[in-house]
Design a protein around this motif. Sequence first.
Motif, PDB file in Angstrom:
ATOM      1  N   PHE A 105       0.812  -1.218   0.000  1.00 28.97           N
ATOM      2  CA  PHE A 105       0.000   0.000   0.000  1.00 28.97           C
ATOM      3  C   PHE A 105       0.846   1.269   0.000  1.00 28.97           C
ATOM      4  CE2 PHE A 105      -3.222   2.776   2.350  1.00 28.97           C
ATOM      5  CZ  PHE A 105      -3.933   3.047   1.187  1.00 28.97           C
ATOM      6  N   GLU A 106       1.997   1.238   0.690  1.00 34.50           N
ATOM      7  CA  GLU A 106       2.802   2.454   0.783  1.00 34.50           C
ATOM      8  C   GLU A 106       3.418   2.859  -0.547  1.00 34.50           C
ATOM      9  OE1 GLU A 106       5.652  -0.892   2.216  1.00 34.50           O
ATOM     10  OE2 GLU A 106       3.501  -0.394   2.285  1.00 34.50           O
ATOM     11  N   HIS A 107       3.335   1.989  -1.532  1.00 35.33           N
ATOM     12  CA  HIS A 107       3.885   2.305  -2.849  1.00 35.33           C
ATOM     13  C   HIS A 107       2.826   2.821  -3.830  1.00 35.33           C
ATOM     14  CE1 HIS A 107       7.955   0.789  -2.112  1.00 35.33           C
ATOM     15  NE2 HIS A 107       7.390  -0.175  -1.409  1.00 35.33           N
ATOM     16  N   TYR A 108       1.573   2.804  -3.449  1.00 32.37           N
ATOM     17  CA  TYR A 108       0.516   3.345  -4.307  1.00 32.37           C
ATOM     18  C   TYR A 108       0.527   4.869  -4.263  1.00 32.37           C
ATOM     19  CZ  TYR A 108      -2.062  -1.042  -5.110  1.00 32.37           C
ATOM     20  OH  TYR A 108      -2.451  -2.290  -5.511  1.00 32.37           O
ATOM     21  N   THR A 109       0.303   5.503  -5.404  1.00 28.81           N
ATOM     22  CA  THR A 109       0.077   6.947  -5.429  1.00 28.81           C
ATOM     23  C   THR A 109      -1.403   7.224  -5.170  1.00 28.81           C
ATOM     24  OG1 THR A 109      -0.454   7.053  -7.794  1.00 28.81           O
ATOM     25  CG2 THR A 109       1.894   7.180  -7.167  1.00 28.81           C
ATOM     26  N   ALA A 110      -1.724   8.458  -4.842  1.00 25.48           N
ATOM     27  CA  ALA A 110      -3.122   8.828  -4.619  1.00 25.48           C
ATOM     28  C   ALA A 110      -3.949   8.598  -5.883  1.00 25.48           C
ATOM     29  CB  ALA A 110      -3.210  10.290  -4.187  1.00 25.48           C
ATOM     30  N   GLU A 111      -3.367   8.895  -7.032  1.00 16.77           N
ATOM     31  CA  GLU A 111      -4.085   8.705  -8.293  1.00 16.77           C
ATOM     32  C   GLU A 111      -4.369   7.228  -8.545  1.00 16.77           C
ATOM     33  OE1 GLU A 111      -3.646   9.862 -13.044  1.00 16.77           O
ATOM     34  OE2 GLU A 111      -1.866   9.837 -11.760  1.00 16.77           O
ATOM     35  N   GLU A 112      -3.405   6.366  -8.247  1.00 23.65           N
ATOM     36  CA  GLU A 112      -3.601   4.933  -8.442  1.00 23.65           C
ATOM     37  C   GLU A 112      -4.682   4.391  -7.518  1.00 23.65           C
ATOM     38  OE1 GLU A 112       0.940   3.755  -9.874  1.00 23.65           O
ATOM     39  OE2 GLU A 112       0.369   3.615  -7.760  1.00 23.65           O
ATOM     40  N   ILE A 113      -4.715   4.869  -6.278  1.00 22.22           N
ATOM     41  CA  ILE A 113      -5.745   4.433  -5.334  1.00 22.22           C
ATOM     42  C   ILE A 113      -7.133   4.784  -5.854  1.00 22.22           C
ATOM     43  CG2 ILE A 113      -6.689   4.806  -3.016  1.00 22.22           C
ATOM     44  CD1 ILE A 113      -3.738   5.190  -2.098  1.00 22.22           C
ATOM     45  N   GLU A 114      -7.278   6.016  -6.331  1.00 21.27           N
ATOM     46  CA  GLU A 114      -8.573   6.444  -6.857  1.00 21.27           C
ATOM     47  C   GLU A 114      -8.974   5.635  -8.083  1.00 21.27           C
ATOM     48  OE1 GLU A 114      -8.470  10.629  -7.516  1.00 21.27           O
ATOM     49  OE2 GLU A 114      -8.444  11.123  -5.372  1.00 21.27           O
ATOM     50  N   LYS A 115      -8.015   5.308  -8.949  1.00 16.70           N
ATOM     51  CA  LYS A 115      -8.325   4.514 -10.137  1.00 16.70           C
ATOM     52  C   LYS A 115      -8.764   3.102  -9.763  1.00 16.70           C
ATOM     53  CE  LYS A 115      -5.535   6.879 -13.634  1.00 16.70           C
ATOM     54  NZ  LYS A 115      -4.390   6.761 -14.582  1.00 16.70           N
TER      55      LYS A 115
END
Length: 272
Positions: free
Chosen positions: A113-123
């Motif tokens: 999880f710590e490697h996800y960007t905010a944009e990737e999380i939203e996608k």
Amino acid sequence: MTVHTGRFAGKAVLVTGAAQGIGRAVAERIAAEGGEVVLVDRAELVHGVAEALREAGGTAHGVTVHSVPVHSVTADLEAYDGAVDAVGAALAAAGRIDVVVNNVGGTIWAKPFEHYTAEEIEKEVRRSLFPTLWTCRAALPHLIAQGSGTIVNVSSVATRGVNRVPYAAAKGGVGAITTALALEAAPHGVRVVATAPGGTEAPPRAVQRGPLPQTEQEKAWYQQIVDQTVDSSLLKRYGTLDEQAAAICFLASDEASYITGTILPVAGGDLG
């Protein structure tokens, strides 16, 4: 695999994410079991899938149903307008909707999880939560108006899985939609149920959800998902598309008429 010929005779079934994978397997089985099926996907290849099924005369699992109409619709179900358009097209084509199978979703990235960007999380959330939420909202008024119908959502046992927290959150939301909406829909004669698939073997995807693992680290993170999935299954293997479609079609059928608000794990004993 046993096919129950005529089980969906006289019913119109909308299947989302039907261009490949579980959705396609469900659509093929519904047609083989006598249902009029509307295949929905945002990929244009869904029209080819529908045409192939029509040319085969509705053949799946060795059973042929020559009189079953097969329709196809392209729509982006991550947007509410796309879901409304898909439901409208299905109603125009089939005249009614008796069953909605919400199958859209899938992990885009595989990493801690710590490697996800905010944009990737939203996608991830838009991909695996909103298509089900929007399609339920778009279809529900029609099911309520006719006083009957079934919604089958496809969640996942990956709500307890490594390297896909955003996907797990989205699929947990699909489970919550199922149990909460079942309470509201029951007085109107509408059932809402779900399956929670585990790892499932499928042919290579014609349209990828996201970038394939490139670096050795990315490949290792993905392998952790595979290893954990197999280890969590009591049967120590991935499932098949037929095994997933069988459970979905059972819940969608009148055989499951006393089942609602239930999420059925189909993961070899892994409960998620």
